[in-house]
Design a protein around this motif. Structure first.
Motif, PDB file in Angstrom:
ATOM      1  N   LEU A  46      18.795   4.749  -8.375  1.00 55.00           N
ATOM      2  CA  LEU A  46      17.372   4.562  -8.087  1.00 55.00           C
ATOM      3  C   LEU A  46      17.189   3.808  -6.773  1.00 55.00           C
ATOM      4  N   ALA A  47      17.980   2.756  -6.559  1.00 49.45           N
ATOM      5  CA  ALA A  47      17.897   1.984  -5.314  1.00 49.45           C
ATOM      6  C   ALA A  47      18.260   2.858  -4.111  1.00 49.45           C
ATOM      7  N   ARG A  48      19.325   3.634  -4.226  1.00 49.43           N
ATOM      8  CA  ARG A  48      19.748   4.503  -3.119  1.00 49.43           C
ATOM      9  C   ARG A  48      18.668   5.535  -2.797  1.00 49.43           C
ATOM     10  N   TYR A  49      18.062   6.124  -3.811  1.00 51.21           N
ATOM     11  CA  TYR A  49      17.016   7.123  -3.605  1.00 51.21           C
ATOM     12  C   TYR A  49      15.837   6.533  -2.831  1.00 51.21           C
ATOM     13  N   LEU A  50      15.461   5.313  -3.170  1.00 47.66           N
ATOM     14  CA  LEU A  50      14.363   4.670  -2.442  1.00 47.66           C
ATOM     15  C   LEU A  50      14.724   4.444  -0.975  1.00 47.66           C
ATOM     16  N   VAL A  51      15.933   3.981  -0.717  1.00 43.71           N
ATOM     17  CA  VAL A  51      16.357   3.701   0.662  1.00 43.71           C
ATOM     18  C   VAL A  51      16.544   4.979   1.474  1.00 43.71           C
ATOM     19  N   GLU A  52      17.179   5.984   0.891  1.00 43.77           N
ATOM     20  CA  GLU A  52      17.538   7.181   1.661  1.00 43.77           C
ATOM     21  C   GLU A  52      16.454   8.261   1.703  1.00 43.77           C
ATOM     22  N   VAL A  53      15.599   8.320   0.697  1.00 44.02           N
ATOM     23  CA  VAL A  53      14.621   9.415   0.622  1.00 44.02           C
ATOM     24  C   VAL A  53      13.179   8.910   0.749  1.00 44.02           C
ATOM     25  N   ILE A  54      12.780   8.010  -0.115  1.00 44.99           N
ATOM     26  CA  ILE A  54      11.377   7.599  -0.168  1.00 44.99           C
ATOM     27  C   ILE A  54      10.999   6.706   1.018  1.00 44.99           C
ATOM     28  N   ALA A 111      21.381  -4.380  -9.266  1.00 43.86           N
ATOM     29  CA  ALA A 111      22.192  -3.516  -8.409  1.00 43.86           C
ATOM     30  C   ALA A 111      21.468  -3.392  -7.076  1.00 43.86           C
ATOM     31  N   SER A 112      22.240  -3.187  -6.001  1.00 44.28           N
ATOM     32  CA  SER A 112      21.655  -3.053  -4.661  1.00 44.28           C
ATOM     33  C   SER A 112      22.221  -1.866  -3.941  1.00 44.28           C
ATOM     34  N   TYR A 113      21.411  -1.359  -3.032  1.00 48.69           N
ATOM     35  CA  TYR A 113      21.869  -0.336  -2.087  1.00 48.69           C
ATOM     36  C   TYR A 113      21.285  -0.687  -0.738  1.00 48.69           C
ATOM     37  N   ALA A 114      22.127  -0.672   0.292  1.00 47.22           N
ATOM     38  CA  ALA A 114      21.704  -1.019   1.646  1.00 47.22           C
ATOM     39  C   ALA A 114      22.236  -0.023   2.643  1.00 47.22           C
ATOM     40  N   ILE A 115      21.478   0.171   3.707  1.00 52.58           N
ATOM     41  CA  ILE A 115      21.939   1.000   4.814  1.00 52.58           C
ATOM     42  C   ILE A 115      23.081   0.264   5.501  1.00 52.58           C
ATOM     43  N   SER A 116      24.170   0.972   5.780  1.00 58.41           N
ATOM     44  CA  SER A 116      25.298   0.379   6.497  1.00 58.41           C
ATOM     45  C   SER A 116      25.004   0.377   7.992  1.00 58.41           C
ATOM     46  N   ASP A 172       0.810  -1.222   0.000  1.00 56.55           N
ATOM     47  CA  ASP A 172       0.000   0.000   0.000  1.00 56.55           C
ATOM     48  C   ASP A 172       0.840   1.268   0.000  1.00 56.55           C
ATOM     49  N   LEU A 173       2.005   1.237   0.622  1.00 57.22           N
ATOM     50  CA  LEU A 173       2.836   2.438   0.696  1.00 57.22           C
ATOM     51  C   LEU A 173       3.894   2.476  -0.399  1.00 57.22           C
ATOM     52  N   LEU A 174       4.805   1.541  -0.381  1.00 55.71           N
ATOM     53  CA  LEU A 174       5.968   1.616  -1.263  1.00 55.71           C
ATOM     54  C   LEU A 174       5.656   1.161  -2.691  1.00 55.71           C
ATOM     55  N   CYS A 175       4.948   0.061  -2.835  1.00 57.50           N
ATOM     56  CA  CYS A 175       4.614  -0.402  -4.190  1.00 57.50           C
ATOM     57  C   CYS A 175       3.678   0.583  -4.872  1.00 57.50           C
ATOM     58  N   ARG A 176       2.751   1.141  -4.128  1.00 59.68           N
ATOM     59  CA  ARG A 176       1.865   2.156  -4.708  1.00 59.68           C
ATOM     60  C   ARG A 176       2.661   3.392  -5.126  1.00 59.68           C
ATOM     61  N   TRP A 177       3.650   3.789  -4.303  1.00 64.32           N
ATOM     62  CA  TRP A 177       4.490   4.935  -4.668  1.00 64.32           C
ATOM     63  C   TRP A 177       5.198   4.665  -5.993  1.00 64.32           C
ATOM     64  N   LEU A 178       5.764   3.466  -6.136  1.00 66.61           N
ATOM     65  CA  LEU A 178       6.444   3.108  -7.388  1.00 66.61           C
ATOM     66  C   LEU A 178       5.475   3.148  -8.566  1.00 66.61           C
ATOM     67  N   ASP A 179       4.282   2.604  -8.382  1.00 64.29           N
ATOM     68  CA  ASP A 179       3.284   2.617  -9.456  1.00 64.29           C
ATOM     69  C   ASP A 179       2.881   4.037  -9.825  1.00 64.29           C
ATOM     70  N   ASP A 180       2.640   4.867  -8.822  1.00 65.98           N
ATOM     71  CA  ASP A 180       2.172   6.230  -9.068  1.00 65.98           C
ATOM     72  C   ASP A 180       3.247   7.146  -9.653  1.00 65.98           C
ATOM     73  N   ASN A 181       4.493   6.930  -9.259  1.00 64.42           N
ATOM     74  CA  ASN A 181       5.552   7.875  -9.609  1.00 64.42           C
ATOM     75  C   ASN A 181       6.483   7.440 -10.735  1.00 64.42           C
ATOM     76  N   TRP A 182       6.724   6.136 -10.894  1.00 69.52           N
ATOM     77  CA  TRP A 182       7.704   5.696 -11.885  1.00 69.52           C
ATOM     78  C   TRP A 182       7.149   4.754 -12.945  1.00 69.52           C
ATOM     79  N   ASP A 183       6.089   4.033 -12.655  1.00 68.03           N
ATOM     80  CA  ASP A 183       5.601   3.039 -13.607  1.00 68.03           C
ATOM     81  C   ASP A 183       5.103   3.709 -14.894  1.00 68.03           C
ATOM     82  N   HIS A 184       5.556   3.180 -16.010  1.00 66.51           N
ATOM     83  CA  HIS A 184       5.202   3.681 -17.344  1.00 66.51           C
ATOM     84  C   HIS A 184       5.515   5.162 -17.520  1.00 66.51           C
TER      85      HIS A 184
END
Length: 142
Positions: free
Chosen positions: A103-111, A136-141, A58-70
């Protein structure tokens, strides 16, 4: 102290280009992006879960659909941006070259922090598959 982790997978379809790429990725192209969204917590809820998977949807997948999908994701400094905006209104600009790593870093650090600010979880890692062979991956240290 240990951490509990859950991963939700989500797929979207969008285009991008990597400015100054030395190969064909400098051209406009698209991907069926598959996101592996890792959330974690040091505590479990009263049912024994990090969080219900539907909350991530409901939160993150919807954000991806609303903001980046297509949509077409372009760096705000892309020299093609103004010309492309004249012919396509589905352009999303980001403050970085839109590589899978960025893109991965932006999701982890901002979104993630914004979407989960009122929840006892964090988005700790995003793995982004551009193709079945490349991710590719990005993770919090810690």
């Amino acid at each position: 102290m240990g951490k509990f982790q859950v991963v939700r997978k989500h797929e979207i379809h969008c285009g991008h280009r990597v400015v100054q790429h030395e190969g064909k990725c400098k051209n406009l192209h698209g991907h069926s992006y598959i996101f592996h969204l890792k959330c974690e917590s040091t505590e479990l809820d009263n049912l024994g879960r990090v969080i219900d998977f539907s909350v991530i949807k409901d939160l993150l997948c919807r954000w991806l659909d609303d903001n980046w999908d297509h949509k077409l994701i372009l760096w705000e400094n892309d020299p093609w941006l103004l010309s492309l905006r004249e012919i396509d209104a589905t352009i999303v600009t980001v403050p970085y070259n839109p590589t899978a790593e960025n893109l991965a870093r932006y999701l982890v650090e901002v979104i993630g922090p914004e979407l989960f600010k009122d929840l006892p979880i964090s988005l700790s890692e995003v793995t982004l598959e551009e193709t079945s062979k490349c991710r590719a991956s990005y993770a919090i240290s810690d």
